[in-house]
Design an enzyme around this catalytic site. Structure first.
Site, PDB file in Angstrom:
ATOM      1  N   MET A 121       0.797  -1.239   0.000  1.00 17.40           N
ATOM      2  CA  MET A 121       0.000   0.000   0.000  1.00 17.40           C
ATOM      3  C   MET A 121       0.824   1.281   0.000  1.00 17.40           C
ATOM      4  SD  MET A 121      -2.922  -1.388   2.542  1.00 17.40           S
ATOM      5  CE  MET A 121      -1.989  -2.833   2.951  1.00 17.40           C
ATOM      6  N   HIS A 151       8.230  -5.292  -7.796  1.00 22.19           N
ATOM      7  CA  HIS A 151       8.005  -4.113  -8.631  1.00 22.19           C
ATOM      8  C   HIS A 151       8.410  -4.344 -10.089  1.00 22.19           C
ATOM      9  CE1 HIS A 151       8.326  -1.179  -4.934  1.00 22.19           C
ATOM     10  NE2 HIS A 151       7.242  -1.931  -4.900  1.00 22.19           N
TER      11      HIS A 151
HETATM   12  C1  FAD Z   1       3.424  -8.279  -2.428  1.00 23.98           C
HETATM   13  C2  FAD Z   1       3.446  -7.012  -3.216  1.00 23.98           C
HETATM   14  C3  FAD Z   1       3.760  -5.819  -2.586  1.00 23.98           C
HETATM   15  C4  FAD Z   1       3.779  -4.618  -3.307  1.00 23.98           C
HETATM   16  N1  FAD Z   1       3.940  -3.446  -2.630  1.00 23.98           N
HETATM   17  C5  FAD Z   1       3.757  -2.273  -3.289  1.00 23.98           C
HETATM   18  C6  FAD Z   1       3.699  -1.051  -2.590  1.00 23.98           C
HETATM   19  O1  FAD Z   1       3.712  -1.009  -1.356  1.00 23.98           O
HETATM   20  N2  FAD Z   1       3.578   0.100  -3.304  1.00 23.98           N
HETATM   21  C7  FAD Z   1       3.529   0.087  -4.667  1.00 23.98           C
HETATM   22  O2  FAD Z   1       3.478   1.161  -5.270  1.00 23.98           O
HETATM   23  N3  FAD Z   1       3.543  -1.073  -5.351  1.00 23.98           N
HETATM   24  C8  FAD Z   1       3.615  -2.243  -4.696  1.00 23.98           C
HETATM   25  N4  FAD Z   1       3.530  -3.409  -5.389  1.00 23.98           N
HETATM   26  C9  FAD Z   1       3.383  -3.354  -6.854  1.00 23.98           C
HETATM   27  C10 FAD Z   1       2.027  -2.826  -7.321  1.00 23.98           C
HETATM   28  O3  FAD Z   1       0.977  -3.424  -6.601  1.00 23.98           O
HETATM   29  C11 FAD Z   1       1.911  -3.103  -8.815  1.00 23.98           C
HETATM   30  O4  FAD Z   1       2.959  -2.440  -9.463  1.00 23.98           O
HETATM   31  C12 FAD Z   1       0.611  -2.626  -9.423  1.00 23.98           C
HETATM   32  O5  FAD Z   1      -0.489  -3.261  -8.821  1.00 23.98           O
HETATM   33  C13 FAD Z   1       0.632  -2.913 -10.912  1.00 23.98           C
HETATM   34  O6  FAD Z   1      -0.629  -2.663 -11.474  1.00 23.98           O
HETATM   35  P1  FAD Z   1      -1.023  -3.338 -12.844  1.00 23.98           P
HETATM   36  O7  FAD Z   1      -2.332  -2.774 -13.230  1.00 23.98           O
HETATM   37  O8  FAD Z   1       0.116  -3.193 -13.777  1.00 23.98           O
HETATM   38  O9  FAD Z   1      -1.135  -4.901 -12.545  1.00 23.98           O
HETATM   39  P2  FAD Z   1      -1.991  -5.680 -11.457  1.00 23.98           P
HETATM   40  O10 FAD Z   1      -2.456  -4.758 -10.397  1.00 23.98           O
HETATM   41  O11 FAD Z   1      -1.206  -6.859 -11.055  1.00 23.98           O
HETATM   42  O12 FAD Z   1      -3.283  -6.142 -12.254  1.00 23.98           O
HETATM   43  C14 FAD Z   1      -3.291  -7.111 -13.257  1.00 23.98           C
HETATM   44  C15 FAD Z   1      -4.656  -7.802 -13.221  1.00 23.98           C
HETATM   45  O13 FAD Z   1      -4.835  -8.535 -14.418  1.00 23.98           O
HETATM   46  C16 FAD Z   1      -5.415  -9.783 -14.100  1.00 23.98           C
HETATM   47  N5  FAD Z   1      -5.038 -10.709 -15.170  1.00 23.98           N
HETATM   48  C17 FAD Z   1      -3.795 -11.136 -15.452  1.00 23.98           C
HETATM   49  N6  FAD Z   1      -3.819 -11.952 -16.524  1.00 23.98           N
HETATM   50  C18 FAD Z   1      -5.104 -12.023 -16.924  1.00 23.98           C
HETATM   51  C19 FAD Z   1      -5.746 -12.691 -17.977  1.00 23.98           C
HETATM   52  N7  FAD Z   1      -5.056 -13.431 -18.852  1.00 23.98           N
HETATM   53  N8  FAD Z   1      -7.095 -12.592 -18.091  1.00 23.98           N
HETATM   54  C20 FAD Z   1      -7.798 -11.824 -17.220  1.00 23.98           C
HETATM   55  N9  FAD Z   1      -7.229 -11.141 -16.190  1.00 23.98           N
HETATM   56  C21 FAD Z   1      -5.895 -11.253 -16.061  1.00 23.98           C
HETATM   57  C22 FAD Z   1      -4.808 -10.140 -12.760  1.00 23.98           C
HETATM   58  O14 FAD Z   1      -5.577 -11.122 -12.096  1.00 23.98           O
HETATM   59  C23 FAD Z   1      -4.792  -8.794 -12.075  1.00 23.98           C
HETATM   60  O15 FAD Z   1      -5.992  -8.548 -11.397  1.00 23.98           O
HETATM   61  C24 FAD Z   1       3.512  -4.628  -4.704  1.00 23.98           C
HETATM   62  C25 FAD Z   1       3.192  -5.824  -5.335  1.00 23.98           C
HETATM   63  C26 FAD Z   1       3.139  -7.010  -4.608  1.00 23.98           C
HETATM   64  C27 FAD Z   1       2.759  -8.266  -5.323  1.00 23.98           C
END
Ligand code: FAD
Ligand code: NAG
Ligand code: NAG
Ligand code: NAG
Ligand code: NAG
Ligand code: NAG
Ligand code: NAG
Ligand code: NAG
Ligand code: NAG
Ligand code: NAG
Length: 617
Positions: free
Chosen positions: A153, A551
């Site tokens: 978060m 990240h």
């Molecule tokens: C344990 C952990 C701790 C973290 N801590 C931090 C933090 O404190 N602060 C911070 O800034 N960032 C943090 N991050 C990173 C941050 O959460 C991510 O960078 C951010 O959520 C990325 O967003 P996104 O939209 O790129 O991907 P995501 O939020 O991962 O979303 C991708 C979505 O696509 C869905 N999806 C994937 N493939 C498919 C498919 N083929 N069909 C349908 N749906 C699919 C997934 O289920 C998911 O819901 C952390 C991550 C983790 C795992």
């Protein structure tokens, strides 16, 4: 309603909550901890796919199809469905989050549940040596809200110079000055002492400190001040200094893309369809034009058509996999798996991620109160620490170890005070995949006096990759972090300087006053300690106890040329029509910060670009 009445109502609700529901809530939380502790991670996507069943169903036609309801996908679904005559379909592979994943402190458990995809990193010799099979767990959210439901978060935007350097790569429109309005647009800050002009107060995403501060907070601030750091709002004027951590929390519960951008509209907009447990296995392309997607839901196979665009927001790991399965990716990689090459692009080729050193444990005579889970949950319901701190994270320092006093930070020190600051041994297995022998480092510590300083390398030079195991979507993608592989060894050098800096805090008056002592046990490095230099000793420790801070970025990076990038400055995939990628993977090179806030920003900006392009803004 007058104030008196509101107070009465609130008091009654709390009272009621405590009487009739609290016991059930405590039971639920205990059950969930037990569930997570016994959970066995998936080894493939078998739960989503039934390859024997080939009957095809049609799910209809939409203007936009968004693949993935994570941080980026949630924003896009909200902003695009603001246009009444656009029909939007959001497909998410996971289900909904729950009361447990809302509790910040327990995110380590949530990463070890069905809300996580179940990935592990490719074993290498230079990192994750203390983990089972030398593989780090590589958590990724599989739930509406995405990795934002698992994450710590932290709300952090990286340094302005990170964005200004995108301009230098020839990517138009992404200078810090141009993107700042999009950070502001999504944010609703609720802290008082922030730098004016940098924050938003009207957006959907709540940002706050956790309260009350722990008693270790002030000694850490003072120690950093003795070292010359200033107290800053790290998302404001200065990016080097010491600060309380800013979190995406709302009344001390997790806030994420789904809570902030979808909950308020999901039942109200008839032009938005959110489909859960829908796993997209292919982008349908007619030559170079995206026409729709193929997906699995409840073991049935569907197609859906996109009249205007398909937008892939599946995150930095799954997006490259989906593109490659659809014929968009490096020619050699696709040919190797007998996938027809539709568009030869360097998908998955430029993975970068922040390595994190996890074994800096300190003890002090500053003692946290010993409370039961039940007492802590009672405090949580009232919005009080410690369960409001994700894995104990509370304060942070951003430092520049290479050119102190000048330029953006290269190291981040995250301090996690007691009682949750050091993972207990069982959580360390689950969350970090620590080997039984190496998890001894978390044995024998005292949860009420001990704390961690996690060391994050903010500007890694090492480049990893995301590739395929096979052409079958049932198989997980291959994640090779390739940490500490840079030719000049700068990454280890910087990490080492970070460790020395953390150790030097013990020589400050503030830390001496609380008798802060380093107790981290660098298992596996005793021989080196006896026979080698101090630097060799720490290099050994780094290789054993460096994990990831989750990240991953730049796997579908933005750029001008199809030789070294995948999307253009509008996030349109090179040499295709009607296909965009919008998620953390488009970040052109790793930024010196946590990627969640930047991902929200990117999705806000691209939503506006789309509206402008179709004459709706
Ligand atoms: C344990 C952990 C701790 C973290 N801590 C931090 C933090 O404190 N602060 C911070 O800034 N960032 C943090 N991050 C990173 C941050 O959460 C991510 O960078 C951010 O959520 C990325 O967003 P996104 O939209 O790129 O991907 P995501 O939020 O991962 O979303 C991708 C979505 O696509 C869905 N999806 C994937 N493939 C498919 C498919 N083929 N069909 C349908 N749906 C699919 C997934 O289920 C998911 O819901 C952390 C991550 C983790 C795992
Ligand atoms: C406890 O869990 C059940 C099942 O998940 C849920 O329906 C119920 O609302 C939860 N109760 C509380 C108080 O959190
Ligand atoms: C914990 O979970 C396991 C397996 O899920 C179950 O068999 C056991 O009964 C649970 N224990 C408690 C105390 O709920
Ligand atoms: C395959 O799909 C059909 C038609 O939707 C369905 O009735 C059947 O249950 C599915 N088979 C399996 C094994 O899920
Ligand atoms: C649990 O979830 C329900 C439904 O979302 C919500 O009303 C309730 O306030 C939550 N309880 C806690 C303690 O967060
Ligand atoms: C923000 O945090 C402060 C204390 O740090 C608290 O008083 C306030 O209620 C919080 N606001 C929200 C909306 O959570
Ligand atoms: C593919 O595109 C061509 C024109 O480029 C069009 O004639 C044809 O109908 C399209 N096929 C499908 C299946 O959409
Ligand atoms: C793709 O385009 C070529 C000509 O450019 C055409 O021959 C072919 O049929 C097209 N493919 C499809 C699926 O329409
Ligand atoms: C906290 O209190 C419990 C129960 O009173 C006790 O068993 C435990 O040892 C205490 N923990 C510490 C670290 O003192
Ligand atoms: C300071 O810490 C050391 C090591 O943990 C311990 O031996 C010593 O008793 C402590 N001194 C005080 C005054 O707390």
């Amino acid at each position: 309603m007058n104030i008196y009445f509101i107070c009465l109502l609130l008091a009654n609700c709390l009272e009621l909550y405590e009487c009739s529901q609290f016991d059930e809530f405590v039971d639920n939380v205990s059950d969930y901890i037990n569930y997570s502790t016994n959970y066995i991670p998936r080894k493939s996507n078998k739960d989503l796919l039934d390859t024997c069943n080939s009957s095809l169903h049609y799910y209809g036609e939409y203007d936009f199809i968004i693949v993935g309801g994570g941080s980026a996908g949630s924003v896009l679904a909200n902003r695009l469905s603001e246009i009444n005559d656009w029909k939007v379909l959001l497909l998410e592979a996971g289900g909904n989050q729950n009361n447990f994943s809302d509790i910040p402190a327990f995110c380590g458990y949530v990463t070890h549940s069905h809300m996580d995809w179940g990935y592990f990193t490719t074993p290498r010799k230079t990192f994750c040596q203390g983990m089972v099979n030398k593989q780090c767990k590589f958590s990724r959210g599989k739930v509406l809200g995405g990795s934002g439901v698992l994450n710590v978060m932290v709300y952090h935007r990286a340094s302005p110079s990170d964005y200004d350097s995108w301009e230098n790569l020839g990517i138009d429109g992404w200078s810090y000055e141009e993107i700042l309005p999009y950070f502001i647009k999504s944010e609703r800050i609720q802290i008082a002492d922030y730098d004016r002009g940098y924050h938003g107060t009207q957006g959907p995403l709540h940002v706050n400190y956790t309260a009350p501060r722990t008693s270790l907070s002030e000694p850490f601030f003072k120690a950093c001040e003795e070292k010359g750091l200033k107290r800053i709002d790290y998302n404001g004027k200065n990016t080097v200094g010491v600060s309380r951590m800013q979190f995406t929390i709302n009344f001390n519960k997790r806030d994420d893309g789904a809570h902030a951008f979808l909950d308020p509209i999901i039942d109200k907009r008839s032009n938005l369809k959110v489909l859960l447990n829908a796993f997209v296995t292919k982008i349908l392309l007619n030559n170079s034009t995206a026409k729709g997607v193929e997906f699995m839901k409840d073991y049935k196979k569907y197609t859906a058509k996109a009249k205007m665009e398909v937008i892939v927001s599946s995150g930095s790991i799954n997006t490259p996999q989906l593109l490659m399965l659809s014929g968009i990716g490096p020619k050699e990689e696709l040919t190797k798996h007998k996938i027809e090459v539709k568009n030869d692009l360097p998908v998955g080729r430029f993975l970068k991620d922040h390595p994190m050193f996890i074994n800096m444990i300190f003890r002090s005579n500053n003692i946290a109160p010993n409370r039961t889970l039940r007492e802590n949950l009672k405090r949580y319901v009232r919005g009080e620490t410690p369960l409001t701190n994700a894995l104990g994270v509370e304060n942070v320092a951003f430092i520049n170890t290479k050119t102190p006093g000048r330029g953006p930070p290269d190291i981040e020190l995250i301090i996690t005070p007691p009682p949750l600051g050091v993972p207990d041994k069982s959580l360390s297995y689950l969350f970090l995949n620590l080997d039984e022998y190496f998890s001894e480092v978390y044995e024998g510590y005292n949860p009420l006096t001990d704390f961690c300083i996690y060391i994050v390398l903010l500007n890694p030079k090492s480049v990893g990759s995301v590739t395929l195991q096979s052409k079958n979507p049932i198989d997980f993608p291959v994640i090779d972090l390739n940490y500490f592989s840079d030719p000049n060894n700068e990454d280890i050098e910087t990490m080492y300087r970070g460790i020395k800096y953390a150790l030097s805090l013990m020589n400050t008056k503030a830390f001496r006053d609380i008798n802060a002592t380093f107790i981290g046990n660098q298992l596996g490095c005793r021989d080196v300690e006896r026979n080698g230099s101090e630097k060799e000793y720490w290099t050994c420790a780094i290789k054993h106890f460096t994990s990831t801070i989750y990240h991953p970025m730049s796997t579908t990076r933005m750029g001008r040329s199809s030789k070294d990038s995948v999307v253009n400055s509008k996030c349109l995939v090179h040499r295709t029509q009607n296909l965009r990628v919008v998620d953390a993977g488009v970040i052109p090179d790793i930024i010196r910060g946590h990627p969640n806030a930047p991902t929200f920003m990117i999705a806000e900006k691209v939503s506006d670009d789309i509206k402008k392009y179709y004459g709706k803004l």
